[in-house]
Write an enzyme that holds these catalytic residues in place. Structure first.
Site, mmCIF file in Angstrom:
data_model
loop_
_atom_site.group_PDB
_atom_site.id
_atom_site.type_symbol
_atom_site.label_atom_id
_atom_site.label_comp_id
_atom_site.label_asym_id
_atom_site.label_seq_id
_atom_site.Cartn_x
_atom_site.Cartn_y
_atom_site.Cartn_z
ATOM 1 N N LYS A 1 12.729 -24.759 -18.890
ATOM 2 C CA LYS A 1 11.272 -24.568 -18.831
ATOM 3 C C LYS A 1 10.870 -23.309 -19.614
ATOM 4 O O LYS A 1 11.700 -22.440 -19.878
ATOM 5 C CB LYS A 1 10.801 -24.493 -17.373
HETATM 6 C C1 LIG Z 1 11.084 -29.870 -14.212
HETATM 7 C C2 LIG Z 1 10.072 -30.647 -13.479
HETATM 8 C C3 LIG Z 1 10.025 -30.684 -12.071
HETATM 9 C C4 LIG Z 1 11.111 -30.217 -11.161
HETATM 10 O O1 LIG Z 1 11.562 -28.971 -11.278
HETATM 11 P P1 LIG Z 1 13.048 -28.550 -10.791
HETATM 12 O O2 LIG Z 1 12.954 -27.071 -10.849
HETATM 13 O O3 LIG Z 1 14.018 -29.133 -11.757
HETATM 14 O O4 LIG Z 1 13.233 -29.049 -9.403
HETATM 15 C C5 LIG Z 1 8.955 -31.330 -11.471
HETATM 16 N N1 LIG Z 1 8.013 -31.939 -12.189
HETATM 17 C C6 LIG Z 1 8.045 -31.958 -13.529
HETATM 18 C C7 LIG Z 1 6.949 -32.664 -14.266
HETATM 19 C C8 LIG Z 1 9.085 -31.341 -14.221
HETATM 20 O O5 LIG Z 1 9.126 -31.390 -15.555
#
Ligand SMILES: *Cc1c(COP(=O)(O)O)cnc(C)c1O
Length: 375
Positions: A184
Site C-alpha cells: 500500500k
Molecule cells: C488491501 C486491501 C484490504 C485489506 O487490507 P489488509 O491489510 O491486507 O488486511 C481491504 N480492502 C481493499 C480494497 C484492499 O485493497
C-alpha cells in the site's frame, strides 16, 4: 530488463529505523507506547479526521468499523463486487450479508447508478471502496445514504491521502478504514487504521478493539460484550509514524509514475487506464491497464508472460465477489450479471507500481509493451 522489477516494494526512506530502534531500546514493544498514539494522531490528521484507531491490518479495520456501528446478523451492506475479498469478508464476520453492485465501466469504482435497486429494508450501510486510489462519487453515495438513512463505511485501503472535491479519503463517511499492507502507499508491513470524526464511534472502536474492557478504564476483568484483540504494536506503529511523515512525498511519486505510464503508453492501441473524474485526486495505488485483445493483438495473459520473460512482474486483478464460492456458501446472492467486473478480471492487470520506480524503468517497461504489440 537486467534486474527483476517486482510489482511493488515498500519505500522505507525516512525515520522508520530510528523510531523502531527507539521502541525496542526502550522496551515499549506492546500496544502501549507513544508511537501508537502518535501514529493514530498524525494519520487521522492527515486524513482530515479527529480520531484514529490503529489495528493489526486492513481487514480487521473494516470488521471493527462495522461492529462499532452496530452492524450484525440480519443486516445487509452494499459492497462493490469489484474489490478485494476483505471488503466482503468483513461484512460476513459480523453475520450481516454483503450485497453486490457492479463496477462503473470508466472509473471501475462502484457504479452509483446501480446502488438504489439493491437497497432493501435490511440495508444498513454502503461500503464504497476507493479502487486503485480513486475515491468513489461520494456526493451520489451521500445522497443515497441520506435518502435511505444508511451508514457509510469507506474502504480506503488503497486511497491514503486521496481526495474527492478536496475532501480526504476516510473523512467522507461515518468511518474510514485503511490498510498498511506492504504494497500500500503507506505501509507498516501489516497494519490498519479506522478513522472517524464522531467521538461516540471512536469510543466504540477503542472498546471493541481491546476485548471490551470496561469503557471507564477500570480493569476489573468483567466484559459485557464480545470483543476482539485487534491492537497494533508500538514497533509497527513506529514504522507507521515514519511513513506518515512522508505520506505526501510518496503520494506525489505514485501520481507522477502513473502520469509517466499514461504518457509512454498513450499511442499503444487497445490499452486503457482508469478514468479519473475531475472531482477526484487519484493516488494511483496500482498502475492498472485493461487490454482490448482485438486491438492490442495479444491477450493479457500473453502480455503478462512476455513481461515475465523480460523480468517484469505483474498481478491479476480481483475476481468479483459474485464469483466467490465462500460467499455463495455463506448465503450471499451471487446470481445476476456483473459484466463490467468480469471484463476487468478478464482483461486487466497491474504493472509495477512501487513509489520508488524511476522514469527509466517505467519507460523500459512501456517499451516492452509496445514491442510486443508489434509481434
Ligand atoms: C488491501 C486491501 C484490504 C485489506 O487490507 P489488509 O491489510 O491486507 O488486511 C481491504 N480492502 C481493499 C480494497 C484492499 O485493497
Amino acid at each position: 530488463m537486467d534486474k527483476f522489477i517486482p510489482v511493488c516494494e515498500p519505500m522505507l526512506a525516512g525515520n522508520e529505523l530510528k523510531y523502531v530502534t527507539d521502541a525496542v531500546a526502550t522496551g515499549w514493544i506492546s500496544s502501549a507506547g507513544k508511537y501508537v498514539t502518535e501514529f493514530e494522531k498524525q494519520f487521522a490528521a492527515y486524513s482530515d479526521c479527529k480520531y484514529g484507531v490503529a489495528v493489526c491490518n486492513g481487514t480487521v479495520a473494516l470488521h471493527l468499523a462495522l461492529v462499532a456501528l452496530g452492524i450484525g446478523e440480519g443486516d445487509e451492506v452494499i459492497v462493490p463486487t469489484f474489490t478485494m475479498i476483505a471488503s466482503a469478508f468483513a461484512v460476513c464476520y459480523t453475520g450481516a450479508k454483503p450485497v453486490f453492485v457492479d463496477a462503473d465501466p470508466n472509473t471501475w469504482n462502484i457504479d452509483v447508478t446501480k446502488i438504489e435497486e439493491k437497497i432493501t429494508p435490511r440495508t444498513k450501510a454502503i461500503m464504497p471502496v476507493h479502487i486503485f486510489g480513486q475515491m468513489c462519487d461520494m456526493d451520489a453515495i451521500q445522497a443515497l445514504a441520506d435518502k435511505y438513512n444508511l451508514l457509510i463505511v469507506e474502504d480506503a485501503a488503497e486511497a491514503h491521502g486521496a481526495t474527492w472535491r478536496g475532501r480526504k479519503a476516510g473523512s467522507c463517511s461515518h468511518v474510514g478504514c485503511f490498510s498498511f499492507f506492504a504494497n500500500k502507499n503507506i505501509t507498516t508491513g501489516e497494519g490498519g487504521m479506522v478513522v472517524t470524526n464522531d467521538e461516540a464511534i471512536y469510543e466504540q472502536l477503542k472498546y471493541f478493539k481491546n476485548v471490551c474492557f470496561p469503557m471507564n478504564g477500570v480493569r476489573n476483568y468483567l466484559h459485557n460484550d464480545i470483543g476482539f484483540n485487534y491492537r497494533m504494536s508500538n514497533v509497527v506503529a513506529a514504522i507507521g509514524l515514519a511513513q506518515t511523515e512522508k505520506a505526501d512525498e510518496y503520494k506525489v511519486m505514485r501520481i507522477h509514475n502513473n502520469k509517466l505510464y499514461r504518457h509512454y503508453l498513450a499511442d499503444v492501441p487497445g490499452i486503457r487506464f482508469q478514468t479519473v473524474l475531475p472531482q477526484a485526486e487519484c493516488v494511483s495505488w496500482m498502475n492498472t491497464i485493461v487490454l482490448d485483445p482485438a486491438l492490442y493483438g495479444h491477450t493479457k495473459d500473453e502480455l503478462i508472460a512476455y513481461l515475465r520473460e523480460n523480468n517484469v512482474d505483474s498481478r491479476l486483478l480481483f475476481n468479483g465477489m459474485h464469483r466467490q464460492e465462500s460467499l455463495f456458501r455463506f448465503g450471499c446472492d451471487c446470481s445476476g450479471e456483473y459484466p463490467i467486473c468480469d471484463m476487468l478480471t478478464e482483461n486487466g492487470f497491474y504493472l509495477p507500481s512501487a513509489s520508488s520506480l524511476t522514469e527509466d524503468t517505467i519507460c523500459a517497461i512501456c517499451q516492452l509493451i509496445k514491442d510486443f504489440a508489434q509481434q
